[in-house]
Enzyme design. Structure first.
Site, PDB file in Angstrom:
ATOM      1  CG  HIS A 196      22.117 -49.247 -11.397  1.00 47.83           C
ATOM      2  ND1 HIS A 196      21.953 -47.978 -10.887  1.00 47.83           N
ATOM      3  CD2 HIS A 196      23.053 -49.844 -10.622  1.00 47.83           C
ATOM      4  CE1 HIS A 196      22.757 -47.821  -9.840  1.00 47.83           C
ATOM      5  NE2 HIS A 196      23.435 -48.947  -9.657  1.00 47.83           N
ATOM      6  CD  GLU A 197      23.819 -53.523 -10.475  1.00 50.32           C
ATOM      7  OE1 GLU A 197      25.060 -53.603 -10.350  1.00 50.32           O
ATOM      8  OE2 GLU A 197      23.090 -52.938  -9.631  1.00 50.32           O
ATOM      9  CG  HIS A 226      25.862 -45.644  -7.048  1.00 51.50           C
ATOM     10  ND1 HIS A 226      26.159 -46.306  -5.881  1.00 51.50           N
ATOM     11  CD2 HIS A 226      25.363 -46.589  -7.905  1.00 51.50           C
ATOM     12  CE1 HIS A 226      25.849 -47.593  -6.022  1.00 51.50           C
ATOM     13  NE2 HIS A 226      25.377 -47.778  -7.245  1.00 51.50           N
ATOM     14  CG  HIS A 237      27.774 -50.234 -11.283  1.00 47.71           C
ATOM     15  ND1 HIS A 237      28.194 -48.995 -10.838  1.00 47.71           N
ATOM     16  CD2 HIS A 237      26.672 -50.549 -10.535  1.00 47.71           C
ATOM     17  CE1 HIS A 237      27.373 -48.581  -9.865  1.00 47.71           C
ATOM     18  NE2 HIS A 237      26.439 -49.494  -9.675  1.00 47.71           N
TER      19      HIS A 237
END
Ligand SMILES: *[C@@H]1O[C@H](CO)[C@@H](O)[C@H](O)[C@H]1NC(C)=O
Length: 298
Positions: free
Chosen positions: A250-251, A260, A254
């Site tokens: 997830h990170e 998101h 980014h």
């Protein structure tokens, strides 16, 4: 100690906004509060018009993840359930596909009590009119033509997490391999705990759960896991632990420029439940990264 780190977090969030949003947000971001709030459970059923102890915490939660409009900041330091709170709750409920009641119903409270990424859901940039995956404003991304090989460093020294370098290396290799398999990027660990394009380390944010990790849009490259949270590479992780590969995926998403997603199955969905195995990119994540890197410059 804790205060210093929380301030660093706020400042980080502040800079993220500075880089990615319009000046009007600067005033707003000064009011970002660290993720410190009770469970809200005593407020179940609250709706517009009511005044109850703790409503202020709900406002601060929604302010932190940027669901409240700038001009409502003045109304935030009180326990009155006002119009702006109802509007913010409805926006939150739409984004997370909850019943759009504008009330603090049980589904909404449950969502707000689920641990999540610290990056707010504000100003998500979408392509077309389907809200699933999204990007940061201005589409920040790595210049793939000149910089497709990204070097990353792993830091298990700073803020001394209860995670070994071996686990950290295993998890990051798994996560980077997944992103590499669906993009033209290649990733390579650099020796030492500094240098390179990307940095994976730990920071104290807000104690266990709530906010569990934070990272920045390109070209910053910094990613912090909350040192107070327990991350595990086990399948499935223990009930109190977070899927380490999933949170890393997830990170890193980014760091590569994804924001998101509203798709619960997507790695880029902001919330993650401890104990749950979630460590494979979904089609939504893959569609998102393909779209981002095929778009013309804004
Ligand atoms: C990333 O952003 C944070 C917060 O603004 C800053 O402290 C850090 O130095 C930045 N890192 C890089 C490599 O630009």
């Amino acid at each position: 100690m804790a205060t210093i780190h929380l301030n660093r977090f706020c400042f980080g969030a502040f800079l993220l906004i500075l880089f990615t949003a319009q000046p009007a947000l600067l005033v707003h971001s000064k009011h970002l509060h660290p993720a410190k709030w009770p469970s809200f459970k005593n407020l179940e059923g609250s709706q517009k018009g009511l005044t109850a102890k703790g409503i202020q915490d709900v406002k601060n939660y929604l302010r932190t993840y940027e669901y409240l409009e700038d001009n409502n900041i003045v109304n935030c330091d009180n326990d009155h359930f006002d119009d702006s709170l109802e509007i913010a709750l409805k926006k939150f409920q739409v984004f997370y596909k909850l019943d759009v009641t504008g009330k603090l119903d049980s589904g909404t409270i449950k969502q707000m009590n689920t641990p999540r990424c610290g990056i707010s859901d504000k100003d998500l940039t979408t392509v077309g009119n389907v809200l699933r995956y999204s990007f940061f404003p201005g589409l920040p991304r790595w210049p793939l033509a000149t910089k497709s090989h990204l070097l990353y460093s792993l830091d298990v020294i700073t803020n001394a997490p209860a995670v070994s370098l071996e686990i950290m290396r295993y998890v990051s290799t798994e996560a980077f391999n997944q992103w590499a398999s669906v993009t033209s990027f290649t990733f390579e660990e650099t020796a030492g705990d500094i240098g390179g394009d990307l940095y994976l380390g730990f920071m104290p944010f807000d104690g266990p759960h709530k906010l569990i990790a934070y990272s920045y849009s390109p070209p910053n490259g910094t990613l912090h896991f909350d040192v107070a949270d327990k991350f595990s590479a086990d399948e499935p992780p223990a009930k109190t632990d977070f899927d380490f590969i999933g949170v890393a995926l997830h990170e890193i998403g980014h760091l590569l420029g994804l924001q998101h997603s509203t798709e619960e199955s997507a790695i880029m969905y902001a919330y993650i439940t401890p104990g749950v195995n979630k460590h494979s990119l979904s089609q939504d994540d893959i569609d998102g990264i393909h779209t981002l890197y095929s778009l013309p410059p804004p």
